[in-house]
Structures are given as structure tokens and as C-alpha cells.
Design a protein around this motif. Sequence first.
Motif, short mmCIF file in Angstrom:
data_model
loop_
_atom_site.label_atom_id
_atom_site.label_comp_id
_atom_site.label_asym_id
_atom_site.label_seq_id
_atom_site.Cartn_x
_atom_site.Cartn_y
_atom_site.Cartn_z
N PHE A 48 8.41 20.14 21.85
CA PHE A 48 7.50 18.99 21.94
C PHE A 48 8.13 17.82 22.69
O PHE A 48 7.51 16.77 22.82
N LEU A 49 9.38 18.01 23.17
CA LEU A 49 10.04 16.88 23.82
C LEU A 49 9.36 16.49 25.12
O LEU A 49 9.45 15.35 25.54
N GLY A 50 8.68 17.44 25.75
CA GLY A 50 7.93 17.10 26.94
C GLY A 50 6.86 16.08 26.61
O GLY A 50 6.68 15.08 27.32
N LEU A 51 6.17 16.30 25.49
CA LEU A 51 5.14 15.35 25.06
C LEU A 51 5.77 14.03 24.65
O LEU A 51 5.26 12.95 24.93
N GLN A 52 6.94 14.12 23.95
CA GLN A 52 7.59 12.88 23.52
C GLN A 52 8.01 12.06 24.73
O GLN A 52 7.93 10.84 24.73
N GLU A 53 8.45 12.75 25.79
CA GLU A 53 8.84 12.05 27.01
C GLU A 53 7.61 11.38 27.63
O GLU A 53 7.68 10.25 28.13
N LEU A 54 6.46 12.05 27.55
CA LEU A 54 5.23 11.45 28.08
C LEU A 54 4.89 10.15 27.36
O LEU A 54 4.26 9.26 27.92
N LEU A 55 5.33 10.07 26.07
CA LEU A 55 5.01 8.87 25.29
C LEU A 55 5.63 7.63 25.88
O LEU A 55 5.21 6.51 25.59
N VAL A 56 6.66 7.80 26.72
CA VAL A 56 7.26 6.65 27.38
C VAL A 56 6.27 6.07 28.39
O VAL A 56 6.22 4.87 28.61
N PHE A 57 5.46 6.93 28.97
CA PHE A 57 4.60 6.51 30.07
C PHE A 57 3.15 6.29 29.66
O PHE A 57 2.41 5.62 30.36
N PHE A 58 2.73 6.88 28.55
CA PHE A 58 1.33 6.78 28.16
C PHE A 58 1.24 6.33 26.71
O PHE A 58 2.17 6.54 25.93
N ASP A 59 0.09 5.78 26.34
CA ASP A 59 -0.15 5.42 24.95
C ASP A 59 -0.26 6.70 24.11
O ASP A 59 -0.63 7.75 24.62
N PRO A 60 0.03 6.58 22.80
CA PRO A 60 0.04 7.78 21.96
C PRO A 60 -1.26 8.59 21.99
O PRO A 60 -1.22 9.82 21.99
N TRP A 61 -2.41 7.92 22.03
CA TRP A 61 -3.66 8.69 21.98
C TRP A 61 -3.79 9.57 23.20
O TRP A 61 -4.37 10.66 23.14
N LEU A 62 -3.20 9.12 24.32
CA LEU A 62 -3.28 9.90 25.55
C LEU A 62 -2.20 10.98 25.57
O LEU A 62 -2.49 12.16 25.75
N ALA A 63 -0.94 10.55 25.33
CA ALA A 63 0.18 11.49 25.45
C ALA A 63 0.20 12.48 24.29
O ALA A 63 0.60 13.62 24.46
N GLY A 64 -0.24 12.03 23.12
CA GLY A 64 -0.10 12.88 21.94
C GLY A 64 -1.34 13.66 21.59
O GLY A 64 -1.25 14.67 20.89
N VAL A 65 -2.50 13.22 22.04
CA VAL A 65 -3.73 13.88 21.63
C VAL A 65 -4.52 14.39 22.83
O VAL A 65 -4.80 15.59 22.94
#
Lengths: 276, 189, 256
Positions: free
Chosen positions: A90-107
Motif C-alpha cells: 500500500f506504500l504506493g497509495l501512501q506516497e500518493l497521499l503526499v500529492f493528493f487529498d485522502p479522499w482522492l488518493a485513498g478512496v
Amino acid sequence: MADQTHAPVSPRDPKKTYGLAELVRGKAPSSARPPEETVFSWPDLVYVEFLAMLFATVVLIVLPLLSGAPLEESASADTTPNPMKAPWYFLGLQELLVFFDPWLAGVVLPGLIIVGLMVVPYIDINPKGIGQYNYTERKFAVWTFCFGLALWYIFIVVGVYLRGLDWQWYWPWDNWSLHKEASSVSLIDLEVIMAQKFGMAQTTANLLTYLITGAFYAIGFTIPFLFFRKFYEALGFVRYNLMMFFFMTMMLVPFKVMIRLVFNIKYMLITPFFKI
Amino acid sequence: MSATPVGPDHDAQQRLKAQEMSRRRFFALVGWGGFLASMGGAAFGSFRFMFPEVLYEPPTVFKIGKPTDYGMGVTDTLKKERQIWVVRNEKGLYVLVAICRHLGCTPNWFQDQQRFRCPCHGSIYDIAGNVRGGPAPRTLWRAAVSLDPVDGQVVVNFIQRQDPDPKSTAEGLTVAEEGREVAPFFVKT
Amino acid sequence: MTGLIEKLRQQIVSTQVWRSIFRHGYPDTDLNRALVMFSNVILHLHPVRVKRGALKIRYTWCLGGLTFFMFIILTITGVFLMFYYVPDTRRAYNDIKDLQYVVYFGNLMRDMHRWAAHAMVFLVWLHMTRVFLTGAYKPPREFNWIVGVMLLVLTLILSWTGYLLPWDQLALWAITVGSKMAEATPVIGVSGPFGLQMGMRPDNDIRFMLLGGTVVGQSALLRFYVLHCVGLPLLAGVFMAVHFWRIRKDGFSGPL
């Protein structure tokens, strides 16, 4: 119940014998080829599987000898380990969290990845390359898939090996126990930058950011339509738009990452409900 | 019915007959309706079942001692036990909730930098809770505080939180301090 | 001596008990090779005959089969771990410690479980990549690709729910962050877009339903335990059954 006066549907010839045959709709995959092209599952296939399982078992017994499962301190809600890392997959998604808000990167993005994968067989209507590694006859499909795959793996590698304390970028040769000074450049929204650079009102700049985001998709949708007309016509309206939506959204990820890294832009689009 | 019907009466009956539901169709409707209703009920029941009615979680309203116990700046000692920082400025006390607005990690206070920094994704906040860097979308929460009239202790309500819409500026996401220092989120001392 | 053993073997093989279990001789004749696939429930996953191309390691790399094998290993080691593990926040961490330092082979079981879980996730990805590159999702196999994507999602959720069970710092915070993402779900999460407008609160949104509370605590541990050990494996089993069934029905995609 049987009505004896009915004539039989298929009259029997008393001189012949009859057997019961089963009719199956469709073509049996192996019946298209002569039986010489096939082999018995036992022993040929079963042995291959057995060897593969044996090999996997050996690996699974050797690996724990090299490195055991980690166990950290007992859970406590008041101290967050630094850096806090999700499971590696899931680290790819966690890395995305740096660039996007959680609703976008996580959901939304993971959801789109899943749905996008599911519609793949329905938007890739190229009949070539079934049952073989074939690049030349399906370049676009292979490139698109490998690009998405590369993004996924690159983000994971960055998350696993290059993120240290405070989720800052650490090279392998950096001192990983030393906090890095927070970067002096702060992140600014695209509309704020535009308002300052071109001296326009914030609301105008805000409207322009809608236009830019819209243009990102519009240009992406139009280019193949104009210049690769065959491609569009082969897919048809629905498939084309579905495909382009997923394709452009996939492209939005590296696009946003790029404008963040180059121009320090926090959000490229701010609406009253969400921010991208 | 036994007499052969003629005239407009007959037509009306025919029309009624056409509108009438056949027995088979009626039972099909009842059957499917009942089936779907019971499936829906079961689905709703299992959905509702997953929401617990009783929570065994720590108290959300608690006392943290006298205001005079807290000196200027950030007091980091209550983070472990209560997940809060107590901050004093020239005018009084407020309480920051030690939950990162990005994904809920617990940030750390760095006295030398005068910044809260989150270990998860690198969000940075200043002493007022404004975002100074990183992916956090909003400023840190401030919990409601009041003085107990009997023993004069500071009472913190962990659930009641101040969360104004921040303004995006060149320094980060900020909220004007004047609007924040109001009851019940600020104690003047 | 060999004559005696052979006689004994004949005796055993011809008993009613033996013949009630094994319906045919050793599969070294064409008839028995077909019968073994018909009569053995596990081997029945295979067709009697396969295309020569299916045996080419460099086509499939055995990835799908190995993924299934990881699932089996995980089931076995997981059942062993369950004998010593109690999903209670006061006990869980110590139970894992016991498994690691006290229980005979407990360490091996836990390590194998962990490695097999990692391997399964990675093998699913590789298998998916292989299927894509060989165009094996194209008609008539579209639906099986969808089932495969579902299995990918289930594998990830299975692995993620298992992550919480040791109840160490790694576990707690990985799940805290993950569940905060659930909180950010649009419409049904409290901090997602339109969440507040829909009347979501920390104690009635999707994260609350997932965790059974507002924080990652006892009820979250229990929920994840039940999902990890019972709910999700059963669901994955159903999807796997469909996955394998469709392969048998649609046939093997590979070259001859």
C-alpha cells in the motif's frame, strides 16, 4: 400423461441401434485441435505443479531463516512511529497521499484502478495476441498497462526505500536518524499563483483553474479523436470515452506530481466541495 | 353472470376483466415482493448490526489541572495520556488536538523549530495550528476548554472542536488568530 | 520376500475398504489417467488432457497455481496460529510474543505466514501482469479477468486485516492511516467530500462501521480478526472456485 396418438419426433429405424449423445453449445476448446497436440494431465501437468509447490515450500522455509516477521513495541495510540509506513503493497497509495487529498488518493484513485482493471477486457477489443506474448500487434495496450504498472511500482519503491523521518526524501547514503530541515519553499495553490503573477482577482483565477483541469481532459480526449481516427472508430463512442477517461485520469497522477515537484503547487483545482 | 351478458354492462365487465390481475400473476408478485422484502430486511439488519451501540473508549471530557500549571508556549506532557497539547500565549490558553488533519497520525513538537511535524506524510503546523507545509488539508483542531467553577481546573472537551475554514496564503493554510481566541475554545488568564 | 510383499499388496488392494476409496488402479494406463481426474476431487480441477502449450513454464510461470498454493499455505499456518492467539488488545501482543519465543515452531509458523502473505500479494500482481501480456483476458475470458480483479482486491484486504492482529505499533498505525482513508470516502465518510452535508459524524460513518468504534481499539481488533480468519477467506474461496471453474470451461489460453 403421454399422448399416445402423437407421432414420434424422430422415428426410429428398427434395424439400427441408438445411443444418447449430449449436445453442448459452443466449441470445446480442445476439440478444435487434434488429440496429438494434447497430453494427459497426469502425469505431465501434475508433476510440473508438484515441482512448483515443492520449490515454493523450500523457499518459504528458507526465507524465515534469513529474515523473520517483524514485531515492534506493543501498540500505543499516543506515539506514532516516525516514519509511519503502511504495508509495502500500500506504500504506493501512501506516497500518493503526499500529492493528493485522502479522499482522492485513498478512496477514489484505488477505486478507479480497480474499476479500470475490470473494464479492460471490454475496452480492449483488439482480437490479436491471445495466448502469446505479443507486443507488435498491441503496442498501445501493452504500453498503457506497463506505464500504469511502472507508476505503481515506482511509488512503492520510493515509499519503501526513499522516505525517511517525517516522510522526507532520504537517499540511501543519507543519515536516516537525522531530521531534515523542512523545505523553505511552501506549497501554494495554482489559483493563488495565477492571481499573484497575472494580477487577477482570486475568483477569476479560480474559474481559470476549472478551465485548466477541463482542458487537461478535453485535449487528451480530442487528440486521438482528431489524429487517430481509425482508433476512435474501432472503439466506438462509449468504449472510446470510457477508455480515455481512465487513461487521462491515470495521466493526471504523474501530471499533478510533476507540477507539485516543479512549481510547488498544492492544489490545481479548488471547488467548494473538494480540492485536487 | 349466468345470463348471457349483453350491452354496455357486458363491455364494462370485459374491461374490468382486462384490468384484473390473474391469480398466477398475483401470486408471482406477492412471492417476489415477499422475497425481495425479506432480503432487503436481512440486508438492512446486517448493515445495522455492524454499528455498535455501546463504546468502551476513553472519556472525552477530562480535567488537566490549573491554568497556572502551564507556562508560555507548548506543553508537550499531555500528548501521551490525552492526545492534546496545551498552548499558552500572551492572552491565555488553548488546547490543540494532537491528531494530524491529514490521516490521523500523532505529530511531534519540535521546540527548536517551533513546529509540529507529522511523521506519516510530513505535514508541518505552527504553534497556532496553521498548516505550514505538507499535505494537510486543514488546520489543527482546537478542543473546547473551560474553567471548572468549583476547583478552577481546566476542563477539556475532546469531542467539541474548533475547525474554521482556512485561507490559502503564500505561507500555507492559515486562520486569523482573532477569530479563534473565543469561548469555548480559549481561556483568558 | 518381494513375493510376500506383492501378495500382501494384492490382498490390501482387493479389500472392500480399499476399493471403496480408490476406484481405479495407479494412473499408468490411459484409462486410469482419465479416471484419476474424474474420481479425485482435487485433481478434478484439471481436465483429463491439456494442451502441450499449457506445460510451457515460460508461458505461465506457474504464477496462478503458486498463488493458490500460497493461499493453502496461509490457511494451514493460519489455523496453527489461531490455536495460540486471542484477539484481545490486552493479550494479542503477548500471544504473538509467545508464538515467537515460547511455542515450538510457533516462530516458523508465523514467519511462514508472513512470507507467504507477501508472496501471495506479489504473485497475484505478477499473475495479472502475465495474463495481460498474453492477452488471456480477451473473449471468451473477460468475466474471469473480473473475478481475478476481485481476488486481487480480496488478497489485499486479507493481507491488510492480518496486519492489525499482532497489535504492535506497526499494526496499529498502518490500520489507523488506512481507516482514516475510509473516513475520507465521499458521501459516506465524515471527512470526505459531501460527508458533513450528508450528516456524517465520527460515530456513524463508514469508518465507524469498519472499526466498530471511533478509534482502532478492541472492537476493531475483533472485527479484523473475524474478517481475516473467517469472512474474507470464505469469500475468496467462493471467488477462487468460480475462477478455476471458468478456466476449465473457457479452456487454457496458451499456445499449442
